[in-house]
Write an enzyme that holds these catalytic residues in place. Structure first.
Site, PDB file in Angstrom:
ATOM      1  N   ASP A 224       0.881  -1.143  -0.162  1.00  0.00           N
ATOM      2  CA  ASP A 224      -0.039  -0.204  -0.102  1.00  0.00           C
ATOM      3  C   ASP A 224       0.902   1.078  -0.094  1.00  0.00           C
ATOM      4  OD1 ASP A 224      -2.639  -0.704  -0.222  1.00  0.00           O
ATOM      5  OD2 ASP A 224      -2.643  -1.603   1.783  1.00  0.00           O
TER       6      ASP A 224
ATOM      7  N   ASP B 199      -7.860  -4.188  -4.074  1.00  0.00           N
ATOM      8  CA  ASP B 199      -7.299  -2.987  -3.533  1.00  0.00           C
ATOM      9  C   ASP B 199      -5.825  -2.532  -4.056  1.00  0.00           C
ATOM     10  OD1 ASP B 199      -8.618  -4.559  -1.831  1.00  0.00           O
ATOM     11  OD2 ASP B 199      -8.629  -3.179  -0.201  1.00  0.00           O
TER      12      ASP B 199
END
Length: 413
Positions: A112, A177
């Protein structure tokens, strides 16, 4: 997310500004961004310098620290509001947080880094032009993210360790994601001239397109791969209602991600993917009239025996914020009634988000802008609370809409 403006955009359609009718006006944008400005100032005054906000629950601030995947959203929101208001106090507030976030450029244990570094340092570089302060952080962070890409699965690994809901250890899990972290790689590739970053982003997007999507263009949350040969072990969920459901925010991540990949590459297959995802999402029979979705688009299929049944009707404001921002960009790559549809739906989402019960009053919710988001019901975390990424994409959508009202491109170069 942003676009650093370090090289001419590769998608020729970006220059084709939409001629669709805009239904919101400057006053709407101004009112809501000024309200957001006041809220964020209150939030900034209520936390410690080292705190990086995540949420606000039971009258208390929850700050998960710089290594949490959400750590880039608060400084990113502050920077977007600085862009609109020119309030130097906001720039200084963002810089204070960036000092505590910079060390994550060396974090090779997370997928991320796009959320963490690009939403924050990327916006800082775009708005200040200070390459000395920010270019090195971004390039080092992209190199750290690239270490998680492996040849056989042709994807960036999401998690290390952990188990699925069947109690089985993940082998090489990849979540939808992760599409949101690819822009970081493509932009740093342009910034540094290192084509490897762009290649990784493209290969990950291509593999995800094939393996994550069902025939109706809904997305699985998690695909677990065999890292030795790239074969699929299982398709599961971690945050959705059940494995075959359409976890709402996952659909938004994919819509945003493939719209962005079209912008970055000009590849028509990414545009078609984004259009098909949008069609699935906007035509879903379970989408509420105010367009603020339930946390899972198939929550109506849960029976009373499900442990999530009593929470099945919770809305996820963060999904609507991401979707609205994505649709505004997708509208600029399409024409006629299709472009108008995306704009009209984004406008409806923004109007809902800017009203009760979703928008917080001044000093309410600890200074967060929006209420009623859902992090993960299965994990019993961040359920029906304000969330920093909901605020980020809401402000981003308003900034994008303001650019459209000014006759500018949605993505600032």
């Amino acid at each position: 997310m942003i676009g650093l403006g370090l090289q001419a955009i590769s998608c020729s359609s970006q220059k084709n500004l939409t001629t669709a009718k805009l239904g919101l006006n400057k006053e709407f944008v101004k009112t809501n961004l000024e309200d957001a400005h006041k809220q964020i100032n209150y939030l900034a005054s209520s936390i410690q310098e080292s705190d990086i906000p995540t949420t606000f629950k039971d009258g208390k601030y929850v700050n998960w620290g710089s290594s949490w995947w959400c750590s880039g959203f608060y400084p990113g929101t502050v920077l977007y509001l600085y862009e609109y208001t020119k309030d130097e106090k906001l720039l200084n507030e963002a810089k204070r947080k960036l000092k505590h976030l910079e060390k994550e450029k060396n974090n090779k244990g997370t997928h991320d880094l796009g959320f963490m570094l690009y939403c924050s340092f990327g916006n800082a570089l775009r708005l200040t032009g200070d390459s000395t302060a920010y270019k090195g952080v971004l390039s080092t962070g992209a190199a750290s993210l690239a270490t998680r890409f492996h040849e056989a699965p042709k994807t960036i690994r999401s998690w290390d360790g952990g188990k699925n809901w069947d109690g089985q250890p993940w082998t090489y899990p990849v979540i939808i994601d992760n599409m949101m972290n690819l822009e970081f790689l493509t932009e740093v590739s342009k910034m540094t001239g290192d084509k490897r970053f762009r290649d990784i982003a493209i290969r990950h997007a291509n593999t995800t397109m094939v393996n994550h999507y069902r025939k109706d263009y809904s997305s699985y949350h998690v695909v677990d791969y065999n890292p030795d040969n790239g074969s699929i072990i299982s398709r599961k969920t971690a945050q959705g209602a059940f494995d075959e459901s359409a976890w709402a925010r996952g659909q938004a991540w994919g819509l945003y991600g493939y719209t962005m990949m079209y912008r970055e590459t000009g590849e028509k297959k990414y545009l078609e993917q984004a259009r098909n995802i949008a069609k699935f999402y906007l035509n879903h029979p379970n989408l509420p009239k105010d367009l603020i979705p339930y946390w899972d688009m198939d929550q109506n299929k849960l029976t009373k025996e499900s442990k999530y049944y009593n929470q099945k009707d919770l809305r996820d404001v963060s999904t609507a914020a991401v979707t609205a921002s994505a649709l505004l960009e997708l509208a600029q790559y399409t024409k006629g009634s299709e472009s108008q549809l995306y704009i009209s739906k984004a406008e409806q989402m923004l109007k809902s988000l800017s009203s009760k019960p979703y928008k917080a009053d001044y000093k309410e919710a600890g200074g967060y802008i929006l209420k009623h988001s859902v992090g993960s019901i299965p994990h019993k975390t961040e359920v029906d609370v304000p969330l920093t990424y909901a605020d980020y994409y809401y402000v981003e959508a308003l900034i994008r809409y303001d650019r459209m009202l000014n006759g500018e491109k949605v993505i600032k170069q």
